[in-house]
Design an enzyme around this catalytic site. Structure first.
Site, short mmCIF file in Angstrom:
data_model
loop_
_atom_site.label_atom_id
_atom_site.label_comp_id
_atom_site.label_asym_id
_atom_site.label_seq_id
_atom_site.Cartn_x
_atom_site.Cartn_y
_atom_site.Cartn_z
N LYS A 1 -38.74 2.56 -57.16
CA LYS A 1 -38.82 3.07 -55.78
C LYS A 1 -40.11 2.62 -55.07
O LYS A 1 -40.91 3.43 -54.61
CB LYS A 1 -38.72 4.60 -55.76
CG LYS A 1 -37.42 5.15 -56.33
CD LYS A 1 -37.40 6.68 -56.22
CE LYS A 1 -36.10 7.26 -56.77
NZ LYS A 1 -36.03 7.16 -58.26
N ASN B 1 -46.52 -6.68 -48.06
CA ASN B 1 -46.87 -7.75 -48.99
C ASN B 1 -46.88 -7.25 -50.43
O ASN B 1 -46.41 -7.94 -51.34
CB ASN B 1 -48.24 -8.33 -48.62
CG ASN B 1 -48.62 -9.50 -49.50
OD1 ASN B 1 -47.92 -10.50 -49.55
ND2 ASN B 1 -49.75 -9.37 -50.19
N THR C 1 -32.01 13.10 -53.87
CA THR C 1 -30.93 14.08 -54.00
C THR C 1 -31.43 15.50 -54.22
O THR C 1 -30.66 16.45 -54.13
CB THR C 1 -29.97 13.71 -55.15
OG1 THR C 1 -30.70 13.57 -56.35
CG2 THR C 1 -29.24 12.41 -54.83
N ARG D 1 -22.46 14.64 -62.20
CA ARG D 1 -22.38 15.49 -63.38
C ARG D 1 -20.92 15.65 -63.78
O ARG D 1 -20.12 16.12 -62.98
CB ARG D 1 -22.98 16.88 -63.10
CG ARG D 1 -24.48 16.89 -62.85
CD ARG D 1 -25.24 16.64 -64.14
NE ARG D 1 -26.68 16.76 -63.96
CZ ARG D 1 -27.49 15.79 -63.59
NH1 ARG D 1 -26.98 14.59 -63.32
NH2 ARG D 1 -28.78 15.97 -63.48
N ARG E 1 -28.69 12.94 -68.31
CA ARG E 1 -28.65 13.88 -69.42
C ARG E 1 -27.27 14.18 -69.99
O ARG E 1 -27.15 14.35 -71.22
CB ARG E 1 -29.36 15.18 -69.01
CG ARG E 1 -30.87 15.02 -68.99
CD ARG E 1 -31.58 16.13 -68.26
NE ARG E 1 -31.48 15.96 -66.81
CZ ARG E 1 -32.18 16.67 -65.93
NH1 ARG E 1 -33.01 17.61 -66.36
NH2 ARG E 1 -32.04 16.45 -64.64
#
Length: 230
Positions: free
Chosen positions: A61, A67, A119, A180, A210
């Site tokens: 991220k 630059n 999220t 999920r 998970r």
């Protein structure tokens, strides 16, 4: 390879991660390496995943001056990753320069994806950082900006997929965390959906952590999820 499942690696040690990876099959999933694991294990770990024939989504991220972000994206391309992401809120110029620096790589360039709204964030979270818009409104705004910059797609919650298809077209990749399987704990992500629901709405790739990585038999879970979206 048309794998739609991206497994988010969330292990604390290299041995734990490799133990999991050696139980699954690169024909069934791709792997996501995030900030924690990359900071701890570095590029060598990504190379180990490549040696095992897995495509890697390098989820760092990036968000910095244009630059700096462009050079970081180039380093990711040199590492051979399949996908890399940056924050759309870094602005149009930042995204354009990141995309431009990948031009020499041609078909070997990684997919360049923008993160829109995390999220875990809801209306109040956005308001607290000065954004007077709903998550949906902000996602649409940033997705348009990413498309204008020439990026390959965005990360968005499953609930935003259908709207973004209308706004950004069928060729714009939609990568959806907040996935999920039925019966799973929602964890720290508030805007969630099952794999089947997400694919039916038009998601291209599903990020799942998970429910797979903490399963007693991860390969069985992975096969079941793939079967549910076939």
């Amino acid at each position: 390879m048309d794998n739609k499942i991206i497994v988010a690696l969330d292990y604390e040690t290299e041995n734990e991660a490799l133990n999991f990876i050696d139980q699954v099959d690169p024909s069934l999933c791709r792997l996501k390496v995030g900030k924690e694991m990359f900071t701890t294990l570095g590029a060598h770990f990504v190379k180990q995943l490549h040696d095992r024939k897995f495509d890697v989504f390098l989820d760092l991220k990036y968000h910095d001056i244009p630059n700096t972000v462009a050079r970081a994206v180039r380093s990711a391309a040199d590492l051979g990753v399949w996908m890399v992401d940056l924050h759309a809120s870094g602005g149009l110029t930042m995204m354009e320069e990141a995309k431009k620096i990948l031009e020499p790589y041609g078909k070997d360039a990684p997919l360049l994806i923008a993160v829109t709204v995390l999220t875990s964030m809801e209306d109040l979270d956005l308001l607290q950082i000065g954004i007077n818009a709903s998550p949906m409104e902000q996602v649409i705004r940033l997705s348009h900006l990413a498309k204008r910059a020439g990026l390959d797609g965005v990360v968005c919650s499953p609930q935003e997929v259908e709207v973004l298809r209308t706004h950004c077209g069928d060729d714009f990749k939609l990568v959806t965390p907040g996935i999920r399987p039925a019966g799973s704990d929602f964890g720290d992500q508030r805007r969630v959906m099952t794999p089947k629901q997400a694919i039916q709405t038009g998601a291209d790739f599903l990020v799942i952590g998970r429910p797979i990585t903490q399963a007693q038999e991860p390969l069985s879970i992975l096969k079941a999820i793939n079967a549910s979206i076939a």
